[in-house]
Design a protein around this motif. Structure first.
Motif, mmCIF file in Angstrom:
data_model
loop_
_atom_site.group_PDB
_atom_site.id
_atom_site.type_symbol
_atom_site.label_atom_id
_atom_site.label_comp_id
_atom_site.label_asym_id
_atom_site.label_seq_id
_atom_site.Cartn_x
_atom_site.Cartn_y
_atom_site.Cartn_z
ATOM 1 N N GLY A 31 0.763 -1.378 -0.240
ATOM 2 C CA GLY A 31 -0.327 0.056 0.442
ATOM 3 C C GLY A 31 0.927 1.650 -0.304
ATOM 4 O O GLY A 31 1.906 0.992 -0.133
ATOM 5 N N THR A 32 -0.084 2.915 0.641
ATOM 6 C CA THR A 32 0.564 3.814 0.185
ATOM 7 C C THR A 32 0.242 4.320 1.017
ATOM 8 O O THR A 32 -0.283 4.225 2.482
ATOM 9 N N GLY A 33 1.388 5.816 2.071
ATOM 10 C CA GLY A 33 1.346 6.876 2.856
ATOM 11 C C GLY A 33 2.373 6.315 3.862
ATOM 12 O O GLY A 33 3.665 5.912 3.410
ATOM 13 N N SER A 34 2.457 6.890 5.063
ATOM 14 C CA SER A 34 3.827 6.875 5.764
ATOM 15 C C SER A 34 4.324 5.490 6.666
ATOM 16 O O SER A 34 4.979 5.263 6.280
ATOM 17 N N THR A 35 2.383 4.701 6.988
ATOM 18 C CA THR A 35 3.111 3.096 7.973
ATOM 19 C C THR A 35 4.038 2.606 6.984
ATOM 20 O O THR A 35 4.311 1.621 6.854
ATOM 21 N N GLY A 86 -1.553 1.122 5.575
ATOM 22 C CA GLY A 86 -2.261 1.885 6.008
ATOM 23 C C GLY A 86 -3.917 1.593 6.137
ATOM 24 O O GLY A 86 -4.433 1.519 5.160
ATOM 25 N N ALA A 87 -4.475 2.986 6.968
ATOM 26 C CA ALA A 87 -6.030 3.581 7.060
ATOM 27 C C ALA A 87 -5.917 4.657 7.475
ATOM 28 O O ALA A 87 -4.611 5.072 7.759
ATOM 29 N N ASP A 88 -6.683 5.341 7.232
ATOM 30 C CA ASP A 88 -6.835 6.850 7.524
ATOM 31 C C ASP A 88 -8.078 6.748 9.100
ATOM 32 O O ASP A 88 -8.020 7.439 9.712
ATOM 33 N N GLY A 100 -6.581 9.076 1.692
ATOM 34 C CA GLY A 100 -6.060 10.189 2.127
ATOM 35 C C GLY A 100 -4.977 11.086 1.367
ATOM 36 O O GLY A 100 -5.249 11.956 0.954
ATOM 37 N N GLY A 101 -4.326 9.565 0.769
ATOM 38 C CA GLY A 101 -3.254 9.895 -0.308
ATOM 39 C C GLY A 101 -3.811 9.412 -1.428
ATOM 40 O O GLY A 101 -2.867 9.520 -2.669
ATOM 41 N N ALA A 102 -5.386 9.812 -1.600
ATOM 42 C CA ALA A 102 -5.479 9.533 -3.063
ATOM 43 C C ALA A 102 -5.053 8.124 -4.132
ATOM 44 O O ALA A 102 -5.551 8.422 -5.331
ATOM 45 N N ARG A 106 -6.998 2.029 -6.797
ATOM 46 C CA ARG A 106 -5.521 1.218 -6.981
ATOM 47 C C ARG A 106 -5.774 0.065 -5.664
ATOM 48 O O ARG A 106 -5.997 -0.796 -5.909
ATOM 49 N N GLU A 107 -6.040 1.139 -4.083
ATOM 50 C CA GLU A 107 -5.887 0.125 -3.150
ATOM 51 C C GLU A 107 -7.267 -1.162 -2.882
ATOM 52 O O GLU A 107 -6.862 -2.157 -2.334
ATOM 53 N N LYS A 108 -8.324 -0.604 -3.803
ATOM 54 C CA LYS A 108 -8.966 -1.133 -3.608
ATOM 55 C C LYS A 108 -9.120 -2.304 -4.558
ATOM 56 O O LYS A 108 -9.753 -3.329 -3.835
ATOM 57 N N SER A 124 -4.260 6.221 17.084
ATOM 58 C CA SER A 124 -5.041 7.507 16.499
ATOM 59 C C SER A 124 -6.296 7.495 15.590
ATOM 60 O O SER A 124 -6.660 8.170 15.711
ATOM 61 N N LYS A 125 -5.632 5.985 14.824
ATOM 62 C CA LYS A 125 -7.025 5.928 13.333
ATOM 63 C C LYS A 125 -8.375 5.101 14.418
ATOM 64 O O LYS A 125 -8.892 4.921 13.591
ATOM 65 N N MET A 126 -7.989 4.345 14.847
ATOM 66 C CA MET A 126 -9.043 3.853 16.135
ATOM 67 C C MET A 126 -10.456 4.829 16.184
ATOM 68 O O MET A 126 -10.174 6.087 17.055
HETATM 69 C C1 ABF Z 1 -2.826 5.076 3.048
HETATM 70 O O1 ABF Z 1 -2.198 5.768 3.094
HETATM 71 C C2 ABF Z 1 -4.571 5.496 2.749
HETATM 72 O O2 ABF Z 1 -5.673 5.011 2.116
HETATM 73 C C3 ABF Z 1 -4.507 5.841 3.814
HETATM 74 O O3 ABF Z 1 -4.923 7.595 3.468
HETATM 75 C C4 ABF Z 1 -2.874 6.741 3.942
HETATM 76 C C5 ABF Z 1 -2.707 6.408 5.679
HETATM 77 O O4 ABF Z 1 -1.395 7.177 4.986
HETATM 78 P P1 ABF Z 1 -0.372 7.176 6.797
HETATM 79 O O5 ABF Z 1 -0.189 5.336 7.090
HETATM 80 O O6 ABF Z 1 0.375 7.891 6.132
HETATM 81 O O7 ABF Z 1 -1.422 7.591 7.812
HETATM 82 O O8 ABF Z 1 -2.907 3.932 3.085
#
Ligand code: ABF
Length: 222
Positions: A31-35, A86-88, A100-102, A106-108, A124-126
């Motif tokens: 996936g995508t994002g900082s995590t 990750g997730a928002d 959140g990262g647009a 593709r993630e789905k 913090s996401k829960m």
């Molecule tokens: C992707 O990254 C997303 O679907 C979500 O928008 C985002 C979470 O990013 P982060 O890990 O930076 O909070 O997984």
């Protein structure tokens, strides 16, 4: 612990979960994002133990390649044992808001193909009820106003995400103040609007395993 330390801890927990289950033919959805980025950097250390990856965004594909991890087109990848992302927001049923990262479409798609979807997130996401985070919707550009009007009829406040074009050439509308107490229903209602490509609710295909970073350690929820 800082938020970054929690993200690293869940990335490591995902590595520990998948590592013993990989073989030389395994292809992993990433996936995508900082995590997810922490996960990618740790996955690089395992790169001789699996075949390659399918990426949920161009940015993730670049990061994987920079580590020498082969990136495959989903159509030629066959089965995906795992998708790690990750997730928002997440609720306790592992229904998610993503995008959140647009990269939501593709993630789905990758989530739909993967046998096991592992969500990695700090606590913090829960949330109790999804929707404090504005719900991203990917929209064909010519349908922007139409989709906005239909979203208002469903009770949401649509906000056009200025200056963002998705990897698929579309736009994003973020929906604020939507009642998402019934996530599957809202996911389907939004998908039924003509011009919507997809929306960031992952309820019909929720995560199978949530690795949640807390100050007391990583909790595993399934
Ligand atoms: C992707 O990254 C997303 O679907 C979500 O928008 C985002 C979470 O990013 P982060 O890990 O930076 O909070 O997984």
């Amino acid at each position: 612990m800082t938020q970054d330390e929690l993200k690293k801890a869940v990335a490591k927990a995902a590595i520990d979960y998948i590592a013993p289950r990989l073989d030389s033919e395994s292809v992993i959805g990433v996936g995508t994002g900082s995590t997810a980025n922490f996960f990618i950097d740790m996955l690089a250390e395992l790169k001789t133990e699996f075949d390659g990856a399918v990426a949920s965004s161009e940015a993730t594909a670049e990061r994987l390649k920079s580590h020498g991890i082969p990136v495959y087109d989903l159509n030629s990848a066959g089965e995906l044992e795992f998708y790690v992302d990750g997730a928002d927001e997440t609720n306790e049923r592992l229904e998610l808001i993503k995008g959140g990262g647009a990269a939501l479409t593709r993630e789905k798609i990758v989530a739909a193909v993967a046998k096991t979807f592992i969500c990695i997130a700090d606590d913090s996401k829960m949330v109790g009820i999804l929707g404090n985070f504005p719900l991203p919707v990917e929209v064909i550009p010519m349908a922007r106003s139409h989709v906005g009007r239909e979203v208002v009829k469903l009770g949401g406040d649509p906000v056009y995400r200025e200056g963002v074009v998705t990897d698929n050439g579309n736009i994003i509308i973020d929906v604020h103040n939507m009642d998402i107490s019934q996530p599957i229903r809202v996911e389907e209602q939004l998908n039924n609007i003509v011009g919507v490509v997809t929306n960031g609710l992952f309820a019909r295909r929720r995560a199978d395993l949530l690795l949640l970073g807390t100050k007391d350690g990583v909790k595993s929820i399934s």
